[in-house]
Structures are given as structure tokens and as C-alpha cells.
Write an enzyme that holds these catalytic residues in place. Structure first.
Site, PDB file in Angstrom:
ATOM      1  N   CYS A 185     -33.095 -31.457   1.068  1.00 25.01           N
ATOM      2  CA  CYS A 185     -33.645 -31.471   0.337  1.00 25.01           C
ATOM      3  C   CYS A 185     -34.914 -32.493  -0.449  1.00 25.01           C
ATOM      4  O   CYS A 185     -36.255 -32.203  -0.974  1.00 25.01           O
ATOM      5  CB  CYS A 185     -32.861 -32.518  -0.055  1.00 25.01           C
TER       6      CYS A 185
ATOM      7  N   GLU B 283     -26.537 -36.780  -5.259  1.00 26.67           N
ATOM      8  CA  GLU B 283     -27.818 -36.591  -4.912  1.00 26.67           C
ATOM      9  C   GLU B 283     -28.468 -35.059  -5.217  1.00 26.67           C
ATOM     10  O   GLU B 283     -27.577 -34.714  -4.072  1.00 26.67           O
ATOM     11  CB  GLU B 283     -28.016 -37.576  -3.711  1.00 26.67           C
TER      12      GLU B 283
HETATM   13  P1  NAD Z   1     -24.178 -27.136  -2.781  1.00 24.86           P
HETATM   14  O1  NAD Z   1     -24.610 -27.617  -4.305  1.00 24.86           O
HETATM   15  O2  NAD Z   1     -23.991 -25.211  -2.659  1.00 24.86           O
HETATM   16  O3  NAD Z   1     -22.920 -27.349  -2.390  1.00 24.86           O
HETATM   17  C1  NAD Z   1     -22.415 -29.094  -2.247  1.00 24.86           C
HETATM   18  C2  NAD Z   1     -20.862 -29.305  -1.855  1.00 24.86           C
HETATM   19  O4  NAD Z   1     -20.413 -28.915  -3.111  1.00 24.86           O
HETATM   20  C3  NAD Z   1     -20.485 -28.160  -1.492  1.00 24.86           C
HETATM   21  O5  NAD Z   1     -19.238 -28.973  -0.046  1.00 24.86           O
HETATM   22  C4  NAD Z   1     -19.935 -27.325  -1.524  1.00 24.86           C
HETATM   23  O6  NAD Z   1     -18.476 -27.074  -1.119  1.00 24.86           O
HETATM   24  C5  NAD Z   1     -19.324 -28.724  -3.620  1.00 24.86           C
HETATM   25  N1  NAD Z   1     -18.410 -27.274  -4.231  1.00 24.86           N
HETATM   26  C6  NAD Z   1     -19.872 -26.951  -5.295  1.00 24.86           C
HETATM   27  N2  NAD Z   1     -19.120 -25.933  -5.632  1.00 24.86           N
HETATM   28  C7  NAD Z   1     -18.556 -27.214  -6.007  1.00 24.86           C
HETATM   29  C8  NAD Z   1     -17.474 -27.200  -7.451  1.00 24.86           C
HETATM   30  N3  NAD Z   1     -17.793 -26.368  -8.461  1.00 24.86           N
HETATM   31  N4  NAD Z   1     -16.745 -28.288  -8.080  1.00 24.86           N
HETATM   32  C9  NAD Z   1     -16.764 -29.010  -6.845  1.00 24.86           C
HETATM   33  N5  NAD Z   1     -17.826 -29.086  -5.356  1.00 24.86           N
HETATM   34  C10 NAD Z   1     -18.327 -28.286  -4.733  1.00 24.86           C
HETATM   35  O7  NAD Z   1     -25.349 -27.684  -2.360  1.00 24.86           O
HETATM   36  P2  NAD Z   1     -25.316 -27.260  -0.481  1.00 24.86           P
HETATM   37  O8  NAD Z   1     -26.041 -25.185  -0.884  1.00 24.86           O
HETATM   38  O9  NAD Z   1     -24.265 -27.193   0.629  1.00 24.86           O
HETATM   39  O10 NAD Z   1     -26.513 -27.551   0.404  1.00 24.86           O
HETATM   40  C11 NAD Z   1     -28.240 -27.889   0.013  1.00 24.86           C
HETATM   41  C12 NAD Z   1     -28.470 -28.192  -1.640  1.00 24.86           C
HETATM   42  O11 NAD Z   1     -27.716 -29.889  -1.266  1.00 24.86           O
HETATM   43  C13 NAD Z   1     -30.128 -28.272  -1.836  1.00 24.86           C
HETATM   44  O12 NAD Z   1     -29.851 -27.991  -2.865  1.00 24.86           O
HETATM   45  C14 NAD Z   1     -30.106 -29.606  -1.392  1.00 24.86           C
HETATM   46  O13 NAD Z   1     -31.999 -29.764  -1.963  1.00 24.86           O
HETATM   47  C15 NAD Z   1     -29.528 -30.795  -1.706  1.00 24.86           C
HETATM   48  N6  NAD Z   1     -28.970 -32.152  -1.320  1.00 24.86           N
HETATM   49  C16 NAD Z   1     -29.778 -32.612  -1.132  1.00 24.86           C
HETATM   50  C17 NAD Z   1     -29.940 -34.472  -0.906  1.00 24.86           C
HETATM   51  C18 NAD Z   1     -30.475 -35.510  -1.102  1.00 24.86           C
HETATM   52  O14 NAD Z   1     -30.151 -36.196  -0.897  1.00 24.86           O
HETATM   53  N7  NAD Z   1     -30.618 -35.583  -2.520  1.00 24.86           N
HETATM   54  C19 NAD Z   1     -29.453 -34.203   0.553  1.00 24.86           C
HETATM   55  C20 NAD Z   1     -29.096 -32.785   1.434  1.00 24.86           C
HETATM   56  C21 NAD Z   1     -28.776 -31.658   0.681  1.00 24.86           C
END
Ligand code: NAD
Length: 561
Positions: A159, A125
Site C-alpha cells: 500500500c 486502512e
Molecule cells: P480488498 O479490499 O479486495 O480485500 C481486503 C479484505 O476485504 C479481504 O479479506 C476480502 O476478502 C475482504 N472483503 C472484500 N469484500 C468484502 C465485503 N463486501 N465485505 C467484507 N469483506 C470484504 O483488498 P486486497 O486486494 O486484499 O488488498 C489490497 C489493497 O489493500 C490495496 O488497495 C492496498 O493499498 C490495501 N492495503 C492497505 C494497507 C494499509 O495499511 N493502508 C496495507 C495493505 C494493503
């Protein structure tokens, strides 16, 4: 209960990776779903918010979840997260976060199959480029309230938050003037205080990124408006970003999600509404969408033509409620199934009875009547295939067509319970094009039956058996099949894949699909002769929430009593 009685089997160890925004709700939602489906969970919260996750896990263990079944693994995404996802023992990945990281994870697991030789499920997501279309019939006061909460609540760090407000030229000046007035009244500061409307962004890195974007827009000569009442001393030290309004020249000027309190505005001419809809779809994202209008035809046009998972009519576009607005996007915004939606838990199982989902919905339909108009229309081509199969003495295919017709939920809209003054519907709709890969006619025809059962169209590789199968079918069915010279080319469009064959072929297909640009596309892998195709893999889900009180009251109340 259903899952227990049905003899369903879990996937095995599932990794749950969550973002820092909604650090409790998304973290615990993923974990609860994976556990409910019977899977042990390895939970990795965002590096910014490990303490909330630790407290949540403490409470879950206290409540009786056995310790070995739920493990908390806080740490950096690139190390702990990547390590977990890359581990052979992991049998499923649930991810909420940015589109970029989701793509990395897809590539990471693409070559891996489970014990039954099937691809490891990835539920991703991700972000959005969420728009709201406002025409000149909308009530400006209400538009402004809904825009302010959609764009600036939680400092725009949702999001679902509104990123691009699309205003009909005729009323744009009036809306912008009132919006600027509302922004000037908003209070920026520590959200612990009740008087504060907008808090800080998550960290200095996020603040710097958002401000760089704003400066970039200024440098391009775009009009940038920033205003708020600063409350308290923290504002000087904390990572605050002023609520910002930027007027763009066109929708496609915005290339990526800006995750903060920045609202972009574009103006459109009423006669160009179709073009605007095309631009919104061309962004490739499809998470939330809003429309404010008093004209029913405009609501229908927008809702029927924009590709977005959650749509909101005459209301704000944030704050989806579990069970009322199941949440999740399409295209670059997510793979589905929707969080909290009826298909969610089934994706977290390795085996389930073929009719489990149809039975699940039957129970709902006993409570309120579903609208099956679209489904009935969609099933006509499946009937054509069945008639052709009968005339060709292909009895197995006839039986399969009957089974799929019974089970398909695609094209059905159901009303969900919700508050008075709001109408919430949930629809299952076909994915557009399904790539069908099989090395024999029987498997390919079974795939075609599944594709037609959901109302989708098929993409066959030119060559055998695709070419011969297509040529033998009636013209009406040929029109639903596109033959392509090389499916792996980026320009060949498909949003789902069914593969029959052995595991080495399947691994290759998954890797090839993961290399393509654009949205994450799931591969449904089956062994030769296994025709129990999971139809839910070929659909998308839409939730539409309509503020029925907007157009002068909820008429359905008059029928009560
Ligand atoms: P992010 O993608 O930077 O991180 C999300 C998670 O992924 C964190 O736990 C991070 O540690 C992990 N991660 C990062 N790199 C990784 C890798 N190489 N391998 C495995 N895990 C890894 O996102 P963020 O900044 O924490 O959150 C904001 C984003 O999330 C925005 O783009 C937002 O739109 C999205 N979001 C989407 C929803 C939805 O339901 N569609 C809900 C909330 C947030």
C-alpha cells in the site's frame, strides 16, 4: 499494563479483515491489537492467503490464547466478510484493504449502535496514490535506488509503494535515463531465488487489471517503458508483470491505485511546486509521500503542506517499522489511528479514564523532550473561550476548558527511537473541520471547547442552538466557527463529527455521514450532558522519517562522547 490498571473496558467481539499483501504481518497485527485490548476476535484473512492465516492462528493458540477468544473464519469477502460485519453481535471492525471495500463496510455498520448507544468503531486502512517529489538538488544515484525499491519491491504490491514520481524538469531526463538503466538490470522471476528482484503479482485477475491500465495508457499516447531480465521458465506460466514506467502529462491523470509494478512519472517546473502539492492533495489519498532534495526550505514546504500519514525525506517510502514509523493514512487512505501507534489500542476500548492518553504520553516525555510549540499556539483560542466562559459565570465550561487544555496532545511532535542516520518523528495534528451537532447550548459549547483544544475549526448547523451560541462569542472565536445551511450536502467539508443526543438521532447522523462521497468520517456519539469528549477522535497522526545521512553525514554523531 496500563490498560489493565486503568479499568478500561473492551468493545466486545471484533472482526478483523485483512488483505493478501503482508498476509502474516497485517493479519497478526490486527488480531494482536484487538486481543490486547481485551476483545474476542473473529479473523477473516483474504481469500488468496488463508493458509498463512491458519498457521498464524495455530501458533497463537499453541502459545496459549484461549480457543474461544480467537476464531479463524476464512472465506470470500462478499459472503463471510460481509456476513461478519453485518452481524449485530459484532462491536468493532478492523479492516485493511481497498478504499472501495472500506466504504461498503462503513455503510453496512452505519446504522448500528453498541449497548451504550454508540457507533460501532471501524478502523479502516486503505490504499494510496503515493508520490515522491524529487528536485534538481537531489543526488540522482540515491534517488534511483530509492525509487526502484519504493516502486518495484514486492512487485509494487504494497500500500505504501511509490505510484507517481514527480521530477523537476531540469534534472528529469537524467533521472529517467538512470532509472531505465536500473530497471534493465532488474531480474523478474520466482522470488525464492536470491538473484530475483521482482516476483509475480498475486493472481491472474490482478495481472489482467494492471495490464489493462498499461494498455489504456498506451492507447492515450503516453510513453510506456517496460524492461527486466527474465529469470527461469516460470516467467512464461506465472502471473508476472514487467516493471513499467509510464510518463504522464499531469498528476491527476491517474484516477485510482494501480497495485503492481507500475511507476508513473510527471515533470514539474520548480515555480509550480505549490501547484504540484495541490494536485497531490486533490487526489484525496494520503498514505505515504517522499521528497528528495538538499534544500531545507523545500523539505519544510512539502512536509508541512502535503496531507499524508507517513512522509519520508531523502530515503525510500516503504518498509515502515513498528515503533519507529507508526503507519497509516489520511483521507481516502484511512481513518486512523495508525497501526502500531500510541492511539491504536484506545480505539479498541469502549471505556477508558479521561486522562489515560495524556498519562501515556507523559511517560514518553519523561524519556525525551517533546516539541510543544504548535500546541501552545493552538491553545490560545481555547484560553479565549475559557476567559469568556469565566466572564459569563459558566463554571463547568471553565473547568472543561482546563481539562481539555491539560489533555490535548494535538500540536505536539515527539522523536521516536530509530536507527542511527535516521530521524523519526511522530506528530499529533488537528483534523481540519469538526462538525458539531447538539440540540442545546451546553453540549455545543463543550464540543467547541474540544475542537479548540485540538486546534481545529468547527462547523455548526445554521439554526438553534448554533446560531445563537456563535453570535454570543467573541469575534476571535466566531472566526473558528462556520455556520452551514445543511451539513449533509457533499460540498460541506468536515473530517470528524461530534454528536450529542439520543440514539435515534445518532443513527440517522451516522447513516447520513456514510452516504457522503469521499473519505470515511467517524462520528463520536455522546448522550446529552456527557462532556467527556475523546479528543483523540479529532486528530490525525503524522510520522516523518528523515535520512539524516543523506546531506553528507549525521551531524548529531559529532556531539557523541
Ligand atoms: P480488498 O479490499 O479486495 O480485500 C481486503 C479484505 O476485504 C479481504 O479479506 C476480502 O476478502 C475482504 N472483503 C472484500 N469484500 C468484502 C465485503 N463486501 N465485505 C467484507 N469483506 C470484504 O483488498 P486486497 O486486494 O486484499 O488488498 C489490497 C489493497 O489493500 C490495496 O488497495 C492496498 O493499498 C490495501 N492495503 C492497505 C494497507 C494499509 O495499511 N493502508 C496495507 C495493505 C494493503
Amino acid at each position: 499494563n496500563d490498560l489493565r490498571n486503568d479499568n478500561c473496558r473492551p468493545l466486545g467481539p471484533v472482526v478483523c479483515i485483512s488483505p493478501w499483501n503482508f498476509p502474516l504481518a497485517i493479519f497478526s497485527g490486527q488480531v494482536a491489537a484487538a486481543l490486547a485490548a481485551g476483545n474476542p476476535v473473529l479473523a477473516k484473512p483474504a481469500e488468496q492467503t488463508p493458509l498463512i492465516a491458519a498457521q498464524a492462528v495455530r501458533l497463537m493458540l499453541e502459545a496459549g490464547i484461549p480457543e474461544g477468544v480467537l476464531q479463524l473464519l476464512p472465506g470470500q469477502g462478499e459472503t463471510v466478510g460481509a456476513g461478519l460485519v453485518g452481524d449485530e453481535r459484532v462491536k468493532g471492525v478492523m479492516f485493511t484493504g481497498s478504499t472501495e471495500v472500506a466504504r461498503l463496510l462503513q455503510r453496512d455498520i452505519a446504522g448500528r449502535l453498541d449497548n451504550q448507544g454508540r457507533p460501532i468503531p471501524l478502523i479502516a486502512e486503505t490504499g494510496g496514490q503515493n508520490a515522491m517529489i524529487v528536485d534538481s538538488s537531489a543526488l540522482t544515484e540515491q534517488v534511483v535506488i530509492d525509487v526502484v525499491s519504493s516502486a518495484f519491491d514486492s512487485a509494487g504490491q504494497r500500500c505504501s509503494a511509490l505510484r507517481v514520481l514527480c521530477l523537476q524538469e531540469d534534472s528529469a531526463d537524467r533521472v529517467i535515463e538512470m532509472l531505465k538503466g536500473a530497471m534493465a538490470e532488474s531480474r523478474l522471476g520466482n522470488p525464492e531465488r536470491l538473484s530475483v528482484d521482482i516476483g509475480p503479482v498475486i493472481d491472474a485477475e490482478a495481472k489482467a487489471g494492471i495490464e489493462k491500465h498499461i494498455q489504456g495508457m498506451r492507447d492515450k499516447g503516453r510513453s510506456v517503458y517496460q524492461v527486466a531480465i527474465a529469470e527461469g521458465e516460470e516467467i512464461k506460466r506465472g502471473t508476472f508483470v514487467m516493471p513499467t514506467l509510464i510518463e504522464l502529462e499531469s498528476f491527476d491523470e491517474l484516477k485510482r491505485e494501480i497495485f503492481g509494478p507500475v511507476l508513473h512519472v510527471v515533470r514539474y517546473n520548480r515555480k509550480d511546486l505549490d501547484q504540484l502539492i495541490e494536485q497531490i492533495n486533490a487526489s484525496g489519498y494520503g498514505l505515504t509521500l517522499g521528497v528528495h532534495t538538499r534544500i531545507d526550505e523545500t523539505i519544510a514546504k512539502v512536509v508541512d503542506n502535503v496531507n499524508a500519514g507517513n512522509m519520508y525525506v531523502n530515503r525510500n517510502i516503504v518498509g515502515a517499522v513498528v515503533g519507529v514509523q507508526p503507519f497509516g493514512g489520511e483521507g481516502l487512505s484511512g481513518t486512523g489511528p495508525k497501526a502500531g501507534g500510541p492511539l491504536y489500542l484506545y480505539r479498541l476500548l469502549s471505556t477508558r479514564p479521561a486522562d489515560a492518553i495524556a498519562r501515556h504520553f507523559q511517560a514518553d516525555d519523561a524519556r525525551s523532550k517533546a516539541d510543544t510549540t504548535l500546541r501552545d499556539q493552538q491553545l490560545k483560542t481555547l484560553t479565549t473561550l475559557k476567559t469568556w466562559a469565566a466572564s459569563s459565570q459558566m463554571n463547568d465550561l471553565v473547568a472543561l476548558c482546563e481539562q481539555f487544555a491539560e489533555q490535548s496532545q494535538s500540536g505536539i511532535t515527539r522523536v521516536l527511537p530509530g536507527p542511527t542516520g535516521e530521524r523519526n518523528t511522530y506528530s499529533v495534528l488537528p483534523r481540519e473541520h469538526v462538525l458539531c451537532l447538539a440540540d442545546n447550548e451546553a453540549d455545543l459549547l463543550a464540543q467547541l471547547a474540544a475542537v479548540l483544544a485540538v486546534g481545529s475549526s468547527a462547523v455548526f448547523q445554521d439554526g438553534e442552538p448554533g446560531k445563537t451560541v456563535r453570535a454570543r462569542l467573541p469575534k476571535e472565536l466566531q472566526a473558528k466557527i462556520k455556520l452551514v445551511a445543511d451539513w449533509s450536502k457533499d460540498e460541506v467539508a468536515f473530517d470528524a463529527v461530534i454528536h450529542h443526543g439520543h440514539s435515534d438521532q445518532l443513527r440517522g447522523v451516522c447513516e447520513q455521514v456514510a452516504k457522503r462521497a469521499g473519505a470515511i468520517v467517524g462520528v463520536h456519539g455522546l448522550s446529552n450532558g456527557d462532556h467527556q469528549i475523546a479528543l483523540e477522535r479529532l486528530v490525525i497522526e503524522r510520522a516523518v522519517s528523515v535520512n539524516t545521512a543523506a546531506a553528507g553525514g549525521n551531524a548529531s554523531l559529532m556531539t557523541i562522547g
